[in-house]
Write an enzyme that holds these catalytic residues in place. Structure first.
Site, PDB file in Angstrom:
ATOM      1  N   HIS A   1       0.856  -1.188   0.000  1.00 55.57           N
ATOM      2  CA  HIS A   1       0.000   0.000   0.000  1.00 55.57           C
ATOM      3  C   HIS A   1       0.886   1.229   0.000  1.00 55.57           C
ATOM      4  O   HIS A   1       1.945   1.216   0.625  1.00 55.57           O
ATOM      5  CB  HIS A   1      -0.886   0.000   1.255  1.00 55.57           C
TER       6      HIS A   1
ATOM      7  N   ASP B   1      -7.989  -5.331   0.322  1.00 52.80           N
ATOM      8  CA  ASP B   1      -8.505  -6.172  -0.751  1.00 52.80           C
ATOM      9  C   ASP B   1      -8.143  -7.638  -0.609  1.00 52.80           C
ATOM     10  O   ASP B   1      -8.648  -8.482  -1.337  1.00 52.80           O
ATOM     11  CB  ASP B   1      -7.973  -5.671  -2.107  1.00 52.80           C
TER      12      ASP B   1
END
Ligand code: ACO
Length: 429
Positions: free
Chosen positions: A307, A365
């Protein structure tokens, strides 16, 4: 925002004092707004890795600690104790609502869930096999053609109506994109159901028989919405703000956000992640894929890992993992092979020096696709569900920007193309 400090920038013979602002949390920012006028230079930060694009009071992320706050409240507390519509109120208006305020808000949202009947004709213009994100992007943009009375961004009442409409209608838009893709009739919203139950009902009911929404699945769905509701100035939110900065109407701005979210580096990662887990297939194949992810010459990446901001566990991934266990347990599919691959992949990657050194942790996710698949959603719907949940974040950020009357966003560039040259007639080239 306080300005106790300044930073000195020296460039050749020139030097300039730049104001430094401190927020309530997070790193200070250096105000370079007058730099170009004073020194004739721009800053250069493609990918915006060190650039704050706005001042905001909505969401805070501490990527090193793995902390996410909506209006100051930790995401895990909201996921456990609150529910999506209350979180929507919090994001939009800044405080948790009183019981009366919440009831009023829920009633307003519930009363706006139907779509203009003529929008059905719009759906029918899409090819049967259109990706749901293509439909959602188009239909959200088309709202500006159906709801003219809430496109004047200078009118606070119209802004409020557009806000409620977007939060209320997105579940209908997304559910109908799904129904259209599988050739089933559209199911109208039901105002006696809560937000998540109504959405599940619109997706899975048919006119031919009753569909009972399981409260545990509805709760898990609601939690997924809450976890995705906002995430400060990410790519799609920045897209919404940039589109909104030109004065575009809110439906057009949210459609721009949907388009940006679609990419596999952003919201499209949940779809890509489940496809990857299925491709890995069995636990014994994991080392092969981990090796590929580490290979500089192989473009393969572990989807659902890494991320831009989190350099620690994504706090949303922790809640999502618990939800995955709960939902799969309820549906009696605890021995789901994909979940086994996901858990083992997470274990191996978290011990592998490559992932440890680069601080690559599972993101939101990683587990969401497993839950959504178990609920019965096809992978092509995953990003559309994300778009629906994030609409409140986009609209909250858009509202904040409009209320602050900020300037049009206009980045500059480092030009490396051809210098001034004369046009050559085609016969002389
Ligand atoms: N698998 C393998 N290696 C990775 C991964 C990954 N998932 N993510 C990053 N890396 C490596 C890069 O190769 C790079 O290595 P290098 O320094 O040797 O060149 C290093 O880690 C840094 O990666 P960047 O791409 O520079 O980091 P950035 O902050 O730009 O990217 C991103 C973040 C796009 C999320 C990236 O981690 C990624 O592609 N992850 C997979 C896709 C994904 O899950 N996206 C969802 C994000 S969450 C969301 O949008 C809701």
């Amino acid at each position: 925002m306080t300005t106790p400090k300044t930073a000195t920038l020296t460039l050749g013979e020139q030097s300039m004092e730049l104001p430094v602002y401190s927020g309530s949390l997070g790193p200070d920012v250096i105000d370079i707004g007058k730099l170009y006028a004073a020194m004739d230079v721009f800053t250069f930060d493609p990918g915006f890795t060190s650039t704050g694009s706005c001042e905001s009071k909505i969401t805070f992320i501490d990527g090193d600690k793995g902390e996410l706050l909506y209006r100051g409240y930790p995401i895990d507390q909201l996921a456990e104790k609150s529910h999506y519509l209350e979180v929507c109120y919090l994001l939009l208006y800044g405080e948790l609502p009183s019981a009366t305020q919440l009831e009023d808000f829920e009633t307003r949202v519930t009363r706006h869930t139907m779509l203009h009947e003529q929008m059905q004709g719009f759906y029918k213009g899409f090819r049967r096999d259109a990706h749901p994100m293509a439909i959602v992007c188009g239909v959200v943009g088309a709202m500006s053609a159906f709801y003219h009375d809430s496109t004047d961004i200078t009118d606070p009442w119209q802004r409020e109506v557009a806000t409620i409409r977007l939060i209320a209608k997105l579940p209908t838009i997304v559910a109908w994109a799904y129904k259209y893709s599988i050739g089933q009739p559209f199911i109208y919203p039901r105002n006696d159901l809560d937000y998540a139950s109504n959405f599940l009902h619109m997706c899975f009911a048919t006119p031919a028989e009753e569909y009972h929404v399981d409260p545990i699945l509805a709760r898990a769905m609601d939690r997924i919405f809450t976890l995705h509701a906002d995430h400060e100035q990410n790519a799609s939110t920045s897209t919404v703000r940039l589109a909104g900065s030109s004065g575009a109407n809110p439906f057009a701005c949210i459609a721009a956000g949907v388009a940006c979210l679609w990419g596999p580096s952003h919201g499209g990662a949940n779809e890509a992640c489940l496809q990857m887990l299925r491709e890995i297939g069995t636990v014994d194949k994991i080392p092969e894929y981990v090796a590929r992810a580490k290979d500089k010459d192989d473009p393969f990446r572990l989807m659902g890992f890494g991320h831009r901001v989190y350099k620690n566990f994504d706090p949303r991934a922790k809640v999502m993992k618990e939800s995955a266990d709960e939902v799969l347990g309820l549906l009696g599919v605890e021995d789901n092979e994909t979940l086994k691959v996901a858990k083992e992949l997470e274990r191996i990657a978290l011990e592998d020096p490559y992932f440890v050194e680069k601080k690559l942790y599972p993101n939101v996710d990683f587990y969401s696709g497993i839950i959504l698949e178990a609920m019965g959603f096809p992978t092509s719907m995953f990003t559309a569900l994300f778009a629906m949940s994030r609409t409140v974040g986009w609209i909250s950020q858009w509202k904040e920007m409009i209320e602050e009357k900020s300037k049009i966003g206009r980045p500059r560039q480092l030009y490396t193309g051809a210098a001034n040259r004369d046009y050559v007639e085609v016969e002389n080239r």
